[in-house]
Design a protein around this motif. Structure first.
Motif, PDB file in Angstrom:
ATOM      1  N   ARG A  89      -2.599   1.628  -9.624  1.00  0.00           N
ATOM      2  CA  ARG A  89      -3.614   2.307  -9.308  1.00  0.00           C
ATOM      3  C   ARG A  89      -4.578   1.277  -9.104  1.00  0.00           C
ATOM      4  N   ASN A  90      -5.557   1.480  -7.864  1.00  0.00           N
ATOM      5  CA  ASN A  90      -6.774   0.525  -7.602  1.00  0.00           C
ATOM      6  C   ASN A  90      -5.985  -0.776  -7.604  1.00  0.00           C
ATOM      7  N   HIS A  91      -5.008  -1.075  -7.011  1.00  0.00           N
ATOM      8  CA  HIS A  91      -4.229  -2.668  -7.103  1.00  0.00           C
ATOM      9  C   HIS A  91      -4.673  -3.355  -5.973  1.00  0.00           C
ATOM     10  N   LEU A  92      -4.827  -2.870  -4.791  1.00  0.00           N
ATOM     11  CA  LEU A  92      -5.083  -3.686  -3.562  1.00  0.00           C
ATOM     12  C   LEU A  92      -6.557  -3.398  -2.993  1.00  0.00           C
ATOM     13  N   HIS A  93      -7.071  -4.467  -2.824  1.00  0.00           N
ATOM     14  CA  HIS A  93      -8.685  -4.251  -2.033  1.00  0.00           C
ATOM     15  C   HIS A  93      -8.452  -5.043  -0.916  1.00  0.00           C
ATOM     16  N   ILE A  94      -8.370  -4.297   0.321  1.00  0.00           N
ATOM     17  CA  ILE A  94      -8.168  -4.740   1.627  1.00  0.00           C
ATOM     18  C   ILE A  94      -9.072  -3.952   2.406  1.00  0.00           C
ATOM     19  N   ILE A  95     -10.338  -4.502   2.718  1.00  0.00           N
ATOM     20  CA  ILE A  95     -11.547  -4.107   3.695  1.00  0.00           C
ATOM     21  C   ILE A  95     -11.498  -2.455   3.270  1.00  0.00           C
ATOM     22  N   ASN A 117       0.863  -1.397  -0.147  1.00  0.00           N
ATOM     23  CA  ASN A 117       0.199   0.003   0.007  1.00  0.00           C
ATOM     24  C   ASN A 117       1.013   1.456   0.241  1.00  0.00           C
ATOM     25  N   THR A 118       0.639   2.216  -0.870  1.00  0.00           N
ATOM     26  CA  THR A 118       1.429   3.533  -0.858  1.00  0.00           C
ATOM     27  C   THR A 118       1.656   4.060   0.691  1.00  0.00           C
ATOM     28  N   HIS A 119       0.617   3.837   1.304  1.00  0.00           N
ATOM     29  CA  HIS A 119       0.806   4.638   2.736  1.00  0.00           C
ATOM     30  C   HIS A 119       1.545   3.702   3.772  1.00  0.00           C
ATOM     31  N   ALA A 154      -0.936   0.967  -5.170  1.00  0.00           N
ATOM     32  CA  ALA A 154       0.106   0.215  -4.516  1.00  0.00           C
ATOM     33  C   ALA A 154       1.447   0.711  -5.185  1.00  0.00           C
ATOM     34  N   ASP A 155       2.681   0.493  -4.459  1.00  0.00           N
ATOM     35  CA  ASP A 155       3.888   0.802  -4.969  1.00  0.00           C
ATOM     36  C   ASP A 155       4.331  -0.728  -5.283  1.00  0.00           C
ATOM     37  N   LEU A 156       5.093  -0.810  -6.347  1.00  0.00           N
ATOM     38  CA  LEU A 156       5.448  -1.925  -6.749  1.00  0.00           C
ATOM     39  C   LEU A 156       7.213  -2.174  -6.655  1.00  0.00           C
TER      40      LEU A 156
END
Length: 74
Positions: free
Chosen positions: A31-37, A9-11, A43-45
Protein backbone atom coordinates in the motif's frame (compact mmCIF):
# COMPACT_ATOMS: atom_id res chain seq x y z
CA UNK A 1 18.81 -18.76 -4.13
CA UNK A 2 18.78 -15.96 -6.68
CA UNK A 3 15.73 -13.87 -7.49
CA UNK A 4 14.65 -10.92 -9.58
CA UNK A 5 12.02 -8.55 -8.20
CA UNK A 6 9.70 -5.95 -9.70
CA UNK A 7 6.82 -3.77 -8.64
CA UNK A 8 4.08 -2.20 -10.77
CA UNK A 9 1.10 0.03 -10.26
CA UNK A 10 -1.96 -2.11 -9.49
CA UNK A 11 -3.80 -0.65 -12.51
CA UNK A 12 -1.00 -1.26 -15.02
CA UNK A 13 -2.23 -4.45 -16.69
CA UNK A 14 0.27 -4.17 -19.55
CA UNK A 15 3.20 -4.42 -17.12
CA UNK A 16 1.49 -7.34 -15.36
CA UNK A 17 1.34 -9.22 -18.69
CA UNK A 18 4.99 -8.48 -19.52
CA UNK A 19 6.13 -9.74 -16.12
CA UNK A 20 4.00 -12.90 -16.39
CA UNK A 21 5.37 -13.66 -19.87
CA UNK A 22 8.90 -13.38 -18.47
CA UNK A 23 8.33 -15.86 -15.65
CA UNK A 24 7.50 -13.49 -12.79
CA UNK A 25 4.85 -14.44 -10.24
CA UNK A 26 2.91 -12.01 -8.08
CA UNK A 27 3.83 -12.57 -4.46
CA UNK A 28 2.21 -9.65 -2.71
CA UNK A 29 1.12 -6.05 -2.74
CA UNK A 30 2.23 -2.88 -1.00
CA UNK A 31 0.00 0.00 0.00
CA UNK A 32 1.14 3.53 -0.83
CA UNK A 33 4.33 2.19 -2.43
CA UNK A 34 4.67 4.27 -5.62
CA UNK A 35 4.68 8.05 -5.90
CA UNK A 36 4.64 9.09 -9.54
CA UNK A 37 2.97 12.46 -10.17
CA UNK A 38 0.06 12.81 -7.81
CA UNK A 39 -1.00 10.73 -4.83
CA UNK A 40 0.73 7.63 -3.53
CA UNK A 41 -0.41 4.47 -5.31
CA UNK A 42 -0.57 0.83 -4.33
CA UNK A 43 1.77 -1.60 -6.06
CA UNK A 44 1.75 -5.28 -6.97
CA UNK A 45 5.01 -7.05 -6.11
CA UNK A 46 6.46 -9.70 -8.41
CA UNK A 47 9.40 -12.05 -8.17
CA UNK A 48 11.13 -14.66 -10.29
CA UNK A 49 13.19 -17.29 -8.53
CA UNK A 50 16.07 -18.11 -10.84
CA UNK A 51 16.77 -21.54 -9.32
CA UNK A 52 13.28 -22.76 -10.33
CA UNK A 53 14.16 -22.96 -14.00
CA UNK A 54 14.30 -26.47 -15.46
CA UNK A 55 17.76 -27.97 -15.54
CA UNK A 56 19.36 -27.74 -18.97
CA UNK A 57 20.21 -31.12 -20.39
CA UNK A 58 23.26 -31.76 -22.60
CA UNK A 59 20.91 -32.60 -25.50
CA UNK A 60 19.54 -29.05 -25.37
CA UNK A 61 22.87 -27.26 -24.86
CA UNK A 62 24.97 -29.23 -27.31
CA UNK A 63 27.72 -29.81 -24.71
CA UNK A 64 29.00 -33.37 -24.23
CA UNK A 65 28.35 -35.18 -20.97
CA UNK A 66 30.91 -36.98 -18.84
CA UNK A 67 29.41 -40.24 -20.18
CA UNK A 68 30.17 -39.25 -23.73
CA UNK A 69 32.58 -41.63 -25.55
CA UNK A 70 34.88 -38.66 -26.31
CA UNK A 71 35.45 -38.15 -22.61
CA UNK A 72 35.53 -41.78 -21.48
CA UNK A 73 38.43 -42.75 -19.25
CA UNK A 74 40.19 -46.03 -19.93
Amino acid sequence: MWADAASTNTHNTASHRVLAKNGFEQHGSARNHLHIIGPWDDADLYQRILNNRPRRTPELTGYPTSRSPRHARF
